[in-house]
Design a protein around this motif. Sequence first.
Motif, PDB file in Angstrom:
ATOM      1  N   LEU A   1       0.828  -1.203   0.000  1.00  0.00           N
ATOM      2  CA  LEU A   1       0.000   0.000   0.000  1.00  0.00           C
ATOM      3  C   LEU A   1       0.866   1.259   0.000  1.00  0.00           C
ATOM      4  CD1 LEU A   1      -2.751   1.433   0.296  1.00  0.00           C
ATOM      5  CD2 LEU A   1      -2.513   1.174   2.767  1.00  0.00           C
ATOM      6  N   GLY A   2       1.895   1.260   0.888  1.00  0.00           N
ATOM      7  CA  GLY A   2       2.779   2.418   0.967  1.00  0.00           C
ATOM      8  C   GLY A   2       3.550   2.649  -0.319  1.00  0.00           C
ATOM      9  N   LEU A   3       4.074   1.562  -0.885  1.00  0.00           N
ATOM     10  CA  LEU A   3       4.829   1.687  -2.134  1.00  0.00           C
ATOM     11  C   LEU A   3       3.943   2.180  -3.271  1.00  0.00           C
ATOM     12  CD1 LEU A   3       7.044  -1.558  -2.042  1.00  0.00           C
ATOM     13  CD2 LEU A   3       7.800   0.804  -1.736  1.00  0.00           C
TER      14      LEU A   3
ATOM     15  N   GLY B   1       4.604   5.735  -4.539  1.00  0.00           N
ATOM     16  CA  GLY B   1       5.103   5.620  -5.904  1.00  0.00           C
ATOM     17  C   GLY B   1       4.221   6.366  -6.891  1.00  0.00           C
ATOM     18  N   GLY B   2       2.908   6.226  -6.725  1.00  0.00           N
ATOM     19  CA  GLY B   2       1.977   6.972  -7.566  1.00  0.00           C
ATOM     20  C   GLY B   2       2.094   8.464  -7.357  1.00  0.00           C
ATOM     21  N   LEU B   3       2.281   8.871  -6.090  1.00  0.00           N
ATOM     22  CA  LEU B   3       2.448  10.290  -5.783  1.00  0.00           C
ATOM     23  C   LEU B   3       3.726  10.836  -6.407  1.00  0.00           C
ATOM     24  CD1 LEU B   3       1.241  12.687  -4.246  1.00  0.00           C
ATOM     25  CD2 LEU B   3       2.536  11.950  -2.229  1.00  0.00           C
ATOM     26  N   ALA B   4       4.789  10.021  -6.390  1.00  0.00           N
ATOM     27  CA  ALA B   4       6.048  10.435  -7.010  1.00  0.00           C
ATOM     28  C   ALA B   4       5.875  10.622  -8.519  1.00  0.00           C
ATOM     29  CB  ALA B   4       7.141   9.402  -6.727  1.00  0.00           C
ATOM     30  N   LEU B   5       5.173   9.692  -9.153  1.00  0.00           N
ATOM     31  CA  LEU B   5       4.884   9.836 -10.588  1.00  0.00           C
ATOM     32  C   LEU B   5       4.087  11.107 -10.868  1.00  0.00           C
ATOM     33  CD1 LEU B   5       3.967   6.223 -11.803  1.00  0.00           C
ATOM     34  CD2 LEU B   5       5.850   7.651 -12.634  1.00  0.00           C
TER      35      LEU B   5
END
Length: 343
Positions: free
Chosen positions: A7-9, A13-17
């Motif tokens: 969930l965290g990744l 990860g989506g937020l980073a994208l």
Amino acid sequence: MQEMLQLGLGLFGGLALFLYGMGLMSGGLQEAAGERIRGILAAVTRNPLLGVITGAVATAVLQSSSATTVMTIGFVSAGMMRLPQAIPIIMGANIGTTITAQIIAFKLSDYVLAFVIGGFVLMQLAKQGRLKLGGQAMFGFGLLFLGIDTMGAVMKPLAENPVFTDMIAQVTGIPVLGIAVGTIMTLVVQSSSATIAVLQNFAAQPAADGGSIIGLDGAIPILLGDNLGTTITALLAAIGQSRDAKRVALSHCLFNLSGCLLFVWLVGPFASVVAAIPPTGAEMDVIARQIANAHTLFNVTMTALWLPFVPLMAKIVSAILPEKDQIPRNPLGSRDELAGNAA
């Protein structure tokens, strides 16, 4: 533990994208149109309404309220613009930044990879110039939505987690807590567009009754907090700048803070007004668009309320941040005057 890690990744990860895509898109647009926008902003000197429109258009084009705000602070610091002229531009930037949420509300998932591929091809084929910058903006736009899809995918299991849903129920029942959550999220991420995108995705997750897990009433306070948290960018940009530049940043903060203090008491009626704005239909189908509409309506309303009182706002921030050499006079007179009177 494994589920929490995934969930965290997925979420971060989506937020980073999203943030990287937003940066690429905004950077490409600023490189292509930045100088022209700077010239337009510098030319706005008299009409407050024109200042609002210019700030809104500039932010919609650049896809970054921070860019418009920082440029405005720079103009004021350089003496190219006075405080009363800058405040309407800041108000307009708040309206212009809502365009991002409106774009995100469109369901573009089926076309995300087309933007990524098209932007990549343009970036590779074009050696330089605006075509390459346009490809960069398109590539960033695709990554932005790819990040949103990633975040949406990992959020779906949360809607079925009783611990998480109970926590959300507590937040939605206390608007002040929702504002605090939205403010902290934006302070950490440094992008209200990103936190509002997260909010739109989260609200689109179904609850046990088939409706939104958070609902419009629960989303609005968090949205207000997102607006308040984004003012930190202007405050940071004003560090080391002139006194008037600091006042511009403070006016941005006071503008959004006053909106939070007003709308926190009107969450229910405000949600009813937003729900009446098309499109209407099942909550799950329109909640993302409703959040975008609430974002736009909030900033337009606050601009309409404050625009006639721009001189008052300028006086307030000037009183809070007076000139450094403006030392209050001793009511008994200066030391020299007192010595002269004694003689």
